[in-house]
Structures are given as structure tokens and as C-alpha cells.
Design a protein around this motif. Structure first.
Motif, mmCIF file in Angstrom:
data_model
loop_
_atom_site.group_PDB
_atom_site.id
_atom_site.type_symbol
_atom_site.label_atom_id
_atom_site.label_comp_id
_atom_site.label_asym_id
_atom_site.label_seq_id
_atom_site.Cartn_x
_atom_site.Cartn_y
_atom_site.Cartn_z
ATOM 1 N N ASP A 25 0.835 -1.193 0.000
ATOM 2 C CA ASP A 25 0.000 0.000 0.000
ATOM 3 C C ASP A 25 0.871 1.245 0.000
ATOM 4 O OD1 ASP A 25 -2.145 -1.750 0.251
ATOM 5 O OD2 ASP A 25 -2.114 -1.631 2.452
ATOM 6 N N ALA A 26 0.273 2.361 -0.386
ATOM 7 C CA ALA A 26 0.975 3.640 -0.315
ATOM 8 C C ALA A 26 1.272 3.968 1.148
ATOM 9 C CB ALA A 26 0.129 4.739 -0.952
ATOM 10 N N LEU A 27 2.521 4.354 1.396
ATOM 11 C CA LEU A 27 2.934 4.651 2.768
ATOM 12 C C LEU A 27 2.918 6.153 2.990
ATOM 13 C CD1 LEU A 27 5.952 2.174 3.015
ATOM 14 C CD2 LEU A 27 3.674 1.892 4.010
ATOM 15 N N PRO A 28 2.080 6.648 3.874
ATOM 16 C CA PRO A 28 1.980 8.095 4.071
ATOM 17 C C PRO A 28 3.179 8.632 4.841
ATOM 18 C CG PRO A 28 0.619 6.963 5.685
ATOM 19 C CD PRO A 28 1.171 5.901 4.775
ATOM 20 N N LEU A 29 3.341 9.946 4.805
ATOM 21 C CA LEU A 29 4.327 10.612 5.636
ATOM 22 C C LEU A 29 3.730 10.843 7.018
ATOM 23 C CD1 LEU A 29 5.355 11.162 2.722
ATOM 24 C CD2 LEU A 29 6.164 13.397 3.560
ATOM 25 N N SER A 30 4.599 10.926 8.016
ATOM 26 C CA SER A 30 4.108 11.364 9.320
ATOM 27 C C SER A 30 3.784 12.851 9.242
ATOM 28 C CB SER A 30 5.165 11.117 10.393
ATOM 29 O OG SER A 30 6.265 11.994 10.202
ATOM 30 N N PHE A 31 3.090 13.361 10.244
ATOM 31 C CA PHE A 31 2.757 14.791 10.257
ATOM 32 C C PHE A 31 4.028 15.637 10.271
ATOM 33 C CE2 PHE A 31 -1.121 13.009 12.344
ATOM 34 C CZ PHE A 31 -1.998 13.309 11.322
ATOM 35 N N ALA A 32 5.026 15.203 11.028
ATOM 36 C CA ALA A 32 6.279 15.957 11.094
ATOM 37 C C ALA A 32 6.964 15.981 9.732
ATOM 38 C CB ALA A 32 7.204 15.330 12.138
ATOM 39 N N GLN A 33 6.999 14.816 9.070
ATOM 40 C CA GLN A 33 7.618 14.763 7.745
ATOM 41 C C GLN A 33 6.870 15.629 6.739
ATOM 42 O OE1 GLN A 33 7.593 10.447 7.147
ATOM 43 N NE2 GLN A 33 9.825 10.491 7.090
ATOM 44 N N GLU A 34 5.546 15.634 6.826
ATOM 45 C CA GLU A 34 4.754 16.405 5.865
ATOM 46 C C GLU A 34 5.065 17.900 5.968
ATOM 47 O OE1 GLU A 34 0.277 16.144 4.087
ATOM 48 O OE2 GLU A 34 0.476 16.173 6.263
ATOM 49 N N ARG A 35 5.332 18.378 7.198
ATOM 50 C CA ARG A 35 5.706 19.786 7.355
ATOM 51 C C ARG A 35 6.957 20.104 6.549
ATOM 52 N NH1 ARG A 35 4.997 18.722 12.882
ATOM 53 N NH2 ARG A 35 7.222 19.052 13.305
ATOM 54 N N LEU A 36 7.992 19.234 6.689
ATOM 55 C CA LEU A 36 9.248 19.487 5.988
ATOM 56 C C LEU A 36 9.096 19.293 4.483
ATOM 57 C CD1 LEU A 36 12.021 18.014 8.323
ATOM 58 C CD2 LEU A 36 10.931 20.243 8.327
ATOM 59 N N TRP A 37 8.288 18.323 4.070
ATOM 60 C CA TRP A 37 8.071 18.112 2.646
ATOM 61 C C TRP A 37 7.399 19.344 2.043
ATOM 62 C CZ3 TRP A 37 3.810 17.983 -0.580
ATOM 63 C CH2 TRP A 37 4.019 17.450 -1.863
ATOM 64 N N PHE A 38 6.425 19.897 2.752
ATOM 65 C CA PHE A 38 5.728 21.089 2.272
ATOM 66 C C PHE A 38 6.714 22.261 2.167
ATOM 67 C CE2 PHE A 38 3.215 24.964 3.081
ATOM 68 C CZ PHE A 38 2.317 24.879 2.023
ATOM 69 N N TRP A 39 7.586 22.419 3.154
ATOM 70 C CA TRP A 39 8.575 23.498 3.129
ATOM 71 C C TRP A 39 9.528 23.315 1.939
ATOM 72 C CZ3 TRP A 39 9.168 28.066 5.296
ATOM 73 C CH2 TRP A 39 10.430 28.673 5.271
ATOM 74 N N GLU A 40 9.888 22.068 1.657
ATOM 75 C CA GLU A 40 10.776 21.790 0.543
ATOM 76 C C GLU A 40 10.121 22.186 -0.785
ATOM 77 O OE1 GLU A 40 14.266 20.389 -1.390
ATOM 78 O OE2 GLU A 40 13.842 20.849 0.712
ATOM 79 N N GLN A 41 8.799 22.052 -0.910
ATOM 80 C CA GLN A 41 8.122 22.458 -2.153
ATOM 81 C C GLN A 41 8.176 23.963 -2.321
ATOM 82 O OE1 GLN A 41 7.486 19.568 -3.771
ATOM 83 N NE2 GLN A 41 8.178 18.840 -1.755
ATOM 84 N N LEU A 42 8.149 24.705 -1.215
ATOM 85 C CA LEU A 42 8.207 26.170 -1.286
ATOM 86 C C LEU A 42 9.624 26.653 -1.587
ATOM 87 C CD1 LEU A 42 5.965 27.170 1.765
ATOM 88 C CD2 LEU A 42 5.355 27.139 -0.666
ATOM 89 N N GLN A 43 10.620 25.988 -1.001
ATOM 90 C CA GLN A 43 12.010 26.392 -1.192
ATOM 91 C C GLN A 43 12.851 25.174 -1.540
ATOM 92 O OE1 GLN A 43 13.047 28.547 2.443
ATOM 93 N NE2 GLN A 43 12.920 30.455 1.286
ATOM 94 N N PRO A 44 12.787 24.713 -2.787
ATOM 95 C CA PRO A 44 13.525 23.501 -3.170
ATOM 96 C C PRO A 44 15.030 23.714 -3.003
ATOM 97 C CG PRO A 44 11.897 24.098 -4.832
ATOM 98 C CD PRO A 44 11.988 25.247 -3.893
ATOM 99 N N GLY A 45 15.694 22.644 -2.541
ATOM 100 C CA GLY A 45 17.154 22.684 -2.468
ATOM 101 C C GLY A 45 17.718 23.477 -1.312
ATOM 102 N N THR A 46 16.892 23.832 -0.330
ATOM 103 C CA THR A 46 17.436 24.559 0.815
ATOM 104 C C THR A 46 18.165 23.613 1.753
ATOM 105 O OG1 THR A 46 16.900 25.912 2.744
ATOM 106 C CG2 THR A 46 15.257 24.331 2.049
ATOM 107 N N PRO A 47 19.334 24.048 2.299
ATOM 108 C CA PRO A 47 20.049 23.206 3.267
ATOM 109 C C PRO A 47 19.596 23.458 4.710
ATOM 110 C CG PRO A 47 21.397 25.095 2.744
ATOM 111 C CD PRO A 47 20.125 25.254 1.930
ATOM 112 N N THR A 48 18.527 24.226 4.889
ATOM 113 C CA THR A 48 18.108 24.618 6.241
ATOM 114 C C THR A 48 17.908 23.416 7.148
ATOM 115 O OG1 THR A 48 17.048 26.596 5.373
ATOM 116 C CG2 THR A 48 16.361 25.858 7.565
ATOM 117 N N TYR A 49 17.348 22.327 6.586
ATOM 118 C CA TYR A 49 17.020 21.178 7.424
ATOM 119 C C TYR A 49 18.029 20.040 7.268
ATOM 120 C CZ TYR A 49 12.741 23.496 8.691
ATOM 121 O OH TYR A 49 11.846 24.394 9.217
ATOM 122 N N ASN A 50 19.277 20.405 6.937
ATOM 123 C CA ASN A 50 20.355 19.415 6.983
ATOM 124 C C ASN A 50 20.849 19.289 8.431
ATOM 125 O OD1 ASN A 50 20.095 19.353 4.247
ATOM 126 N ND2 ASN A 50 22.199 19.961 3.759
#
Length: 975
Positions: free
Chosen positions: A670-695
């Protein structure tokens, strides 16, 4: 003086008694004045009527009991009445009366073939199990008497018991047989040998024993340094059980919990009382008797109606939350040590069952007095009560004369409950079992208990302590002389004394004082290790003090009262090392709270700092709340330091707590969803692709020889273990999903800096680590992990580890480093991975979280937080400035050092107010913000690990969350 004392004791002495005491005193004084050289005449303090009362009336206990029937025969009679009823239950398995009897019969026939004769002692060394019950009954049916040998005892003590008992036959279990010390007995394994035993008849073997034969032999502490075996008969225990049934009336609906170690005589009635009355015997798991949470759970799950507690364990049990769930309990019996009035009242405040206080030594078939506790009584003491059936209790002075009411005497026991004596110790038997001067029965004896007691006006007996150096600690009878003798046998010890010390309200511990041989070197920890190899845990003093000289009395004897009191906090046996991980910090806080110490090193021994098994149960209860794990008590002894217990915790050696619903393994189809915490970071990545902020980037220095290939192998084994390190993220129909790659390999790139001058290496390390930290990750490509190795020279390396926050957090980095350390060492030695496979992965947690927070739960959660944060204000800092339009990650860390004295005062303040240090500092911070801004509604955010599920503690993944803490200072804007 006498008049004042009598007035003070008016609750014990009536007016005629006081008058008579005064008359006696006057006569003695007059005689002394007339002729000081003349010996004073002995004057009886008891009238004939009073003597008749204490010797006869209060001992009229005659009652009928089966004088010619043995215990196993009584069990066989019950089998005939309730053959199909459940007799014994253990860990999900159960036996009916018919099946239990049949298996015991097969064992009995087998044992007779092996030569067991009437009254012969047969050893039984097994863990609590169905085999234990079958073994006991089988030995009795064969004609022998069982000798319980606790498998948790040190090898040397077990060897002493095996040697002293001269056993021809020893029953045990396969996994225990290999651990036993050398002995001459034939071994029968009740598990692996059962196929052979099962070939024997199912029928009851003919009885070859009489009620005067040995039923069981239990070893107690001995002042000579050797344990001594007490031999008890069928007659004594049958009388005791029939009295108990007459007094408390078990029915087939009752369920009795067997939790006392079978090497102590309370277990005798726990075994046989239910089996002789048609009730159900429920066996606690090994070690469960010392875990209050487990006891509460099994009482609730198995609907236990009757059980026993030593008062010290009852104290701990009553602190267990959710006791109101134990609605099935109707009777709790206390014995083993003095039951305090405060504990009695605490019991009635927390439990609706009846409470009975019983007393009896091993030398008298379990219990000889009983008392029904009354919550409404005006008594401020809890008596041990009055004699049971066919038992006589006498309080005598040193001349074997009865003492009056209120006067202290030594408690002596007579009647059918008395043991035969001590195994192969006729001298000691004669010393302790003396002729009964008050009985007309030929050969009647009294047992001198050494216990000091007195009569209360109604004939009830109050226990006051010991005459000699024998003590009761947490229900265990201990001869202090035995510990002293064993200590003196150490090559470095010249002399030793052991005393009981009060350290807390109603808490006691053993303290040993030693004089070392001239020039000898020995530490307290070495002596404790020496004792642990020879004595049971409860007999090992947690504190050992070296003295150069004993304090002496004028007569040259040691003044025990003048022995210097060691610090209440016990001994720190290692240099102070502060907690280094979140687990160690939490554990150190728990231990410090339980032990009542300011601080302790992560390498300090819990038991050396004053801990014991009951305090260990408090640690276990707190660990269950904090870590959501069930920790067996024996793990505290196997891992006695914070560092060791934390390591065991990280290795996943403990099961998750029983009442926490586990995270299930999700289907990978089945499709494996993201956790709520992961979804926050994924959403941020869509707004600012390639940012190293969360390295997340960290560097580790590695000193010594390093095999790079082994390090690379260890790293990729971790990637295999943790799916999250093989996971990428993509959008499917606009929704982000996790994609787990079946395999992934991360090469370990090595950069050699050894040719650089030493002055330039640190700069180059920082530059390369900084470059790696700023290189962005592509969330659609796994793995989101980079590791590079910088070689400074042959003996120095720096590992730079970078992970995207969507797959990791600070806790995860600790998991990564710990697993690498374990795997590297094992792979270097040519071994396979010792780490257990992970039962669930991060994707399973993410799906569980999504399924849990939906529907009504989601509505309730959102409603709660909306209400909590309604009209939450922005903080208006006076030094604030307008935010720039372009996002920047510029910032700084400003350290603040708190003086050690202030830190001690903060900790003391926190303890006084029953809060954590974090809560104290947060309160101060809130007041600071209030004073600085003038606002009285302060909202602060703080990171939390958020691993509230035991299944997540060993996982690498993104669990961290921000918790909102809102404080109102409107009513009282002070600290």
C-alpha cells in the motif's frame, strides 16, 4: 519513678495491678534497708488468677484437624470432589485438578523407582512454573519431603545447601541444571526428562508416609555463617491449613496468587491452601513478586481474591496507580515483619479488602498468631494477635516464668505446629527447642523465638523486636552473624560487624563495618562482590565502612551504638561522570529521586548508593512511566549503574509496557503516508527547493587504529536495518508518499589530510564539514544520508555525518552512533550483527499515527489546541526590529554558565515544589519575559523528543515536535 511509670502505662495496667506493684516495691525497699547484704526475696508479680489467664485461658486453642492424614492425601480427596476444576494457572497454561494429580502421580512413581523413601529430603531447584507445583506434589506423594533451592541464590550458597542436606535426588529444569555447582545428587529434569517420567502410572501411589514424616525443609540464615535447614512435618502444616480454612474460608470461586519465593515458608500455604479447598492457584511469573505494576495487572487480569504481602512490599504496592481496578481482592494477609499502624491505615485508604496480620517463624509451620486489622480501632499499634488452633504462646522471662500484662518477655511457641528441629544439628535443636514446663504431654517442647513481645490487656500480643542480633529486613530473617562470618573469611578482613540502620521513614538497610588486615588492600565494592558470590542479595549490605578501631565499652565489648553512621546517601564508588544521553539523564533523575541523593555518576552502583530490591521496584515503576517498558527486577541487579541500564534499554532488552497498544506492521504493498512531522518538511521543501536549512550535520573524532572497510560495512548494515535511510519522497496524485528502496549502499568517501601542516588541518576539517552541511538533498532520491571520513593521520580521523531532518533527529543520531559502535566491534572480530531485528519501521509509525489521529480524535485534538491557543498574543520584545523580506538563517548561540551553588539551590527548590529543573527554569524565563515586555500572557515553544511509544525508541526517524507552553501571569505575576 514507679508511680509515674505506672501512670504513664495506664492503658496496660489496671488499678489493682499498680497497687500490687507498689506493694512489692515497698517490701523490697524495706528488706534492703533492714539488711543490705541479704539477697532480696523473689516476689511473684502474677496472682494465681493472672497466671491461669496467661498460661491457660489465652491458650485454650484445641480444635479438630486431620491428625492421621498427610497433605498429599488431602489434595487427593479434593481431586475426587472437583476433578475438572482448574487447579493451577501459570502464564496462560493451566491444569485441572485431575491433570495436576495425574502428573504428580507419574512423577511420584518415577521417584520411588529412583529410591525415594519415606521422610527422605528431595531437592527442588526450579523457577516458578507448573513444574514447581508438580514437583512439590510428586515428592510428597513419593514419600519424601521437598527441599526448595532458589535458583537465584549465589552458587556458593546453593553448594552449601546441597552439601548440608545430603540429597540423593535433585529435581530441576534443563536450563538450570547446567548452572548448578558440583554435587553428588542424581538429577531429574522435570522438563526434558518428562517423556520418560510420563511412562509411569497416572494412579495415586499408596501412601508410605505418616504425619510425623518430613513434609518440607526450608533453609534459614545461620549465625555460624552457614544456612540451617528447618524440618517441618505433615502434621504441623495440616493443622495450620485447617485453621486457615476455618478462619478465612476459601471457596472454589477464589483465586490465590502464589508469589512468595518457595524458599520461604509463606509459600507453603500459598501452594496448599487453594489446592486443598478447590480454589484456583495462580502462579506469578518469576520475579513478578517484586514488581508492583505486574502485581496490580495480574490481580486485575486473573481476578485474584487472596494474596500475601510482606509489609515493606505492601508499602510499595499501595503507591501503585490504578489500585481501584483490583476490585476482586477480598483478603490480604501480611506477615514476615512488623506491620505499622500507618501502613495499616494507608491500606484501608487505598483498598477495600480485609487485612490480617499474621506472625510465625520458619520453625513453626508458617504462622502461629493472627490478628484481624480494624480501620476504626483506637489502637495505635497493630498486634500480631492471638494463637491459632492447637498452638500455645507464652511470654516468659529468663527464668521461664510468665510475665504480667504489659511487661516485655521472650515469645515461646508450643503445640503441634512446631518443627522437628534443625537438619543434622542436634546441639542447636536442643538449644532452641526446649522442654515445655507447662504441658502435661510427654516430650512436649517450646521453641525459643528470640522475639520480644508483651501482652495487651485483651490478650493480644504486641511484637517489640529481637533479643539477639537476628533481624527482619523486607520480610527476610537474617542472622547478622552469618554475614559477619562470611566477611571474616575474606583474606583482607580482620574483623567485621553488621548492624541494621534506619535511613528513612520505615526504611532500613544493612551496614557492615570492617577492620582490614595490616597492609591489606580492599575496597567496599570488592567486598560486596565477594558477598554477592556467597549470600543472597537481601543479605548483602549496600554500605561497607572501614574502621581502624572499634568503639569500645568499659568492659571491652564493642559499643555497637557508637559505631559511626555512614552517610545516608551510601557510597559513590566511581568518579563522577555526568549523564551523556537523554536516556542516562532521565534514568539519573529517577535514581536520584528514589535514592534521595543530590547527584550520582552514571557509573555509580545503585545498591552501593543505598538501593535495595524494593527501591529498585520504584525505579522500575518510574521507568515504565517514562520509557513505557516493563523492566524485570533482575535487570536492576544485572545492570546496577545508570550507564549499564541505559545500554540495556537501548538494546531493546525490555518489553513494551503491557497496557500500551503496539504499532502494527503496515503492508508495503500500500501507499505509505508521511508522518505529520515529515509532511511539514516536505511542504517546506516544495516552497524552497534545495534549501540546506534542514540538513543535520555532525562531526565525530575517531582515535586509534581504524579499519575503513569495517566502518563502511557497519554503516551499510544500519542502512539495511532502518528503512528510513533507504526512503525517498514523491507526490502521488498531489499527496506525498514514502518510497522504500529494497537496497541502498552508501560509500564511505575518504579525504586524506595527513600531508597538511597540523596548523591547517583543523581549518580544513571545518571547511569540508561546512561544505557538506550546505549541500542540499533531493528528497526524491534515497538515501538522504552522507558520510565522509577525513584522515588526519594514521591514528586520527574525523567522520562527518549529514542527514536530512525528514529522516532523522538528534535522538536518531544517538541511535546511529551507538549501533555503529556495536557493529564495528563485532564485525572487526569476525562476528555477525548482534542487534535484534526491528519489529517496526518508521513508515509503520507514520501510518499508525495517521490512522490514530482522524475522525473524532482529530476533531478533539484540534478543538483542544484551538481552545488552548485562543487569542494567543505575539511577544512584543522592546529590542525587536522589523523582519527582513528575504528569509535568512543568520543567528548565533549565546552560552550562559550557571554557578554550581545556584544550580544546587535551583535543584533543591525544584524538589521542594515537586517539579523538574526544566519547569523551574521555564517559570523564571516566563517571569523574565513578563517583566521585559509588560505582557501577562506568555507563549513559549520547546522541542520535545516525542517518542512516547516504546516501539519508536530504537528507530532512526523524524519524531521531534514543538510543544506550545502558555502561561498566564495575570493574577500573580511573580515567580
Amino acid at each position: 519513678g514507679l508511680v509515674g511509670w505506672c501512670n504513664y502505662r495506664t492503658e496496660l495496667f489496671d488499678e489493682p495491678t499498680i497497687t500490687r506493684l507498689l506493694q512489692h516495691w515497698r517490701v523490697l525497699l524495706q528488706a534492703a534497708v533492714e539488711d543490705p547484704a541479704q539477697p532480696l526475696t523473689e516476689l511473684p508479680l502474677l496472682t494465681e488468677a493472672e497466671r491461669e489467664q496467661v498460661l491457660v485461658q489465652w491458650n485454650e486453642t484445641n480444635a479438630e484437624y486431620p491428625r492421621e492424614t498427610c497433605i498429599h492425601e488431602l489434595f487427593e480427596q479434593q481431586v475426587q470432589q472437583t476433578p475438572s476444576a482448574t487447579a493451577v494457572h501459570f502464564d496462560g497454561a493451566q491444569l485441572s485438578y485431575r491433570k495436576l494429580n495425574a502428573r504428580a502421580n507419574q512423577l511420584a512413581h518415577y521417584l520411588r523407582e529412583r529410591g525415594v523413601r519415606a521422610g527422605e529430603p528431595v531437592g527442588l531447584c526450579v523457577e516458578r512454573s507448573l513444574e514447581m507445583v508438580i514437583g512439590i506434589l510428586g515428592v510428597l506423594k513419593a514419600g519424601g519431603g521437598y527441599v526448595p533451592i532458589d535458583p537465584d541464590y549465589p552458587r556458593e550458597r546453593v553448594a552449601q545447601m546441597l552439601s548440608d542436606s545430603r540429597l540423593n535426588l535433585l529435581l530441576t529444569q534443563q536450563h538450570l541444571a547446567e548452572q548448578l555447582p558440583k554435587h553428588d545428587a542424581q538429577v531429574v529434569r522435570l522438563d526434558s526428562d518428562w517423556q520418560e517420567i510420563a511412562q509411569h502410572p497416572l494412579t495415586n501411589p499408596p501412601t508410605v508416609t505418616t504425619t510425623e514424616n518430613l513434609a518440607y525443609m526450608i533453609y534459614t540464615s545461620g549465625s555460624t555463617g552457614q544456612p540451617k535447614g528447618v524440618t517441618n512435618t505433615h502434621r504441623g502444616i495440616c493443622n495450620r491449613l485447617f485453621w486457615m480454612q476455618d478462619a478465612y474460608r476459601l471457596t472454589p470461586d477464589d483465586r490465590v496468587l502464589q508469589k512468595t519465593p518457595f524458599s520461604f515458608d509463606v509459600s507453603v500455604w500459598e501452594f496448599f491452601w487453594p489446592l486443598l479447598t478447590g480454589a484456583r492457584l495462580v502462579m506469578a511469573e518469576p520475579g513478578g513478586h517484586q514488581n508492583p505494576t505486574y502485581l496490580r495487572q495480574i490481580i486485575e487480569q486473573e481476578q485474584i481474591t487472596v494474596l500475601h504481602f510482606v509489609p515493606a512490599m505492601l508499602q510499595v504496592f499501595l503507591d501503585e496507580p490504578d489500585l481501584q481496578r483490583c476490585t476482586s481482592l477480598r483478603l490480604v494477609i501480611c506477615s514476615g515483619e512488623a506491620l505499622s499502624f500507618d501502613l495499616q491505615q494507608k491500606f484501608f485508604a487505598h483498598c477495600g479488602a480485609a487485612l490480617h496480620n499474621l506472625y510465625g517463624p520458619t520453625e513453626a509451620a508458617v504462622d502461629v498468631t493472627y490478628w484481624a486489622c480494624d480501620p476504626d480501632s483506637n489502637r495505635k499499634v497493630v498486634p500480631i494477635g492471638k494463637p491459632i488452633a492447637n498452638t500455645q504462646i507464652y511470654l516468659l522471662d529468663q527464668n521461664y516464668e510468665p510475665v504480667p500484662i504489659g511487661v516485655v518477655g521472650e515469645l515461646h511457641i508450643g503445640g503441634v505446629n512446631l518443627a522437628r528441629g534443625y537438619h543434622e544439628k542436634p546441639g542447636l535443636t536442643a538449644e532452641k527447642f526446649v522442654p515445655d514446663p507447662f504441658s502435661r504431654e510427654p516430650g512436649a517442647r517450646l521453641y525459643k523465638t528470640g522475639d520480644l513481645s508483651r501482652y495487651l490487656p485483651d490478650g493480644a500480643i504486641e511484637f517489640l523486636g529481637r533479643i539477639d542480633h537476628q533481624v527482619k529486613l523486607r520480610g527476610f530473617r537474617i542472622e547478622l552473624g552469618e554475614i559477619e562470618t562470611v566477611l571474616r573469611q575474606h583474606a583482607s578482613v580482620n574483623e567485621a560487624l553488621v548492624v541494621m540502620q534506619n535511613i528513612r521513614d520505615r526504611e532500613q538497610r544493612l551496614v557492615a563495618y570492617v577492620q582490614l588486615q595490616a597492609g591489606a588492600q580492599g575496597t567496599a565494592s570488592e567486598l560486596r562482590t565477594y558477598l554477592k558470590e556467597r549470600l543472597p542479595e537481601y543479605m548483602v549490605p549496600p554500605v561497607i565502612v572501614e574502621l581502624e578501631q572499634w568503639p569500645l565499652m568499659p568492659n571491652g565489648k564493642v559499643n555497637r551504638k557508637a559505631l559511626p553512621a555512614p552517610e545516608q546517601t551510601g557510597e559513590a564508588i566511581a568518579e563522577y561522570v555526568a549523564p551523556r544521553t537523554p536516556e542516562e539523564e532521565l534514568l539519573a533523575g529517577i535514581w536520584a529521586e528514589v535514592l534521595e541523593v543530590e547527584r550520582l555518576s552514571v557509573h555509580d552502583d545503585f545498591f552501593a548508593r543505598g538501593g535495595h530490591s524494593l527501591l529498585a521496584t520504584q525505579v522500575i515503576a518510574r521507568m515504565r512511566e517514562v520509557f513505557h517498558v516493563d523492566v524485570p527486577l533482575r535487570s536492576m541487579f544485572e545492570n546496577p549503574s545508570v550507564a549499564q541500564l541505559s545500554a540495556a534499554l537501548k538494546k531493546g532488552l525490555f518489553n513494551h509496557a503491557r497496557d500500551i497498544h503496539p504499532i502494527a506492521r503496515a503492508s508495503r504493498n500500500d501507499a505509505l503516508p508521511l508522518s505529520f512531522a515529515q509532511e511539514r518538511l516536505w511542504f517546506w521543501e516544495q516552497l524552497q527547493p534545495g534549501t540546506p536549512t534542514y540538513n543535520l550535520t555532525s562531526a565525530f573524532r575517531i582515535d586509534g587504529d581504524l579499519d575503513v572497510s569495517i566502518l563502511e560495512q557497519s554503516l551499510n548494515e544500519i542502512i539495511r536495518r532502518h528503512e528510513i535511510l533507504r526512503t525517498s519522497y514523491a507526490a502521488v496524485e498531489g499527496q506525498p508518499v514514502q518510497i522504500v528502496a529494497p537496497h541502498s549502499f552508501v560509500p564511505l568517501t575518504v579525504t586524506d589530510l595527513s600531508d597538511l601542516p597540523a596548523s591547517e588541518r583543523d581549518f580544513e576539517v571545518r571547511r569540508l564539514a561546512g561544505e557538506q552541511a550546505l549541500r542540499p538533498f533531493d528528497l526524491t532520491k534515497a538515501p538522504l544520508l552522507r558520510v565522509s571520513l577525513l584522515r588526519l593521520n594514521a591514528q586520527e580521523h574525523v567522520a562527518v555525518v549529514s542527514m536530512h531532518h525528514i529522516v532523522s533527529d538528534a535522538w536518531s543520531l544517538g541511535v546511529l552512533v551507538e549501533e555503529i559502535a556495536v557493529l564495528y566491534q563485532e564485525f572487526l572480530n569476525g562476528n555477525t550483527s548482534p542487534l535484534p531485528e526491528l519489529p517496526v519501521q518508521y513508515a509503520d509509525f507514520a501510518k499508525w499515527q495517521r490512522e490514530w489521529v482522524k475522525g473524532d480524535v482529530l476533531t478533539e485534538q484540534l478543538a483542544y489546541w484551538k481552545e488552548q491557543l485562543r487569542d494567543a498574543p505575539l511577544l512584543q520584545l522592546r529590542t525587536d526590529r522589523p523582519r527582513p523580506q528575504v528569509y535568512s538563517s543568520k543567528g548565533s548561540i549565546v552560552p550562559l554558565n550557571i554557578p554550581s551553588e545556584l544550580l544546587r539551590e535551583l535543584k533543591a527548590l525544584s524538589r521542594k515544589n515537586n517539579v523538574t529543573l526544566f519547569m523551574t527554569l521555564l517559570a523564571a524565563f516566563n517571569v523574565l519575559l513578563h517583566r521585559h515586555t509588560g505582557q501577562d500572557d506568555i507563549v513559549v515553544g520547546t522541542d520535545i523528543a516525542n517518542r512516547t511509544r516504546v516501539e519508536t525508541e530504537k528507530l532512526i526517524g523524524f519524531f521531534v515536535n514543538m510543544l506550545v507552553l502558555r502561561t498566564s501571569l495575570k493574577d500573580d505575576p511573580t515567580f
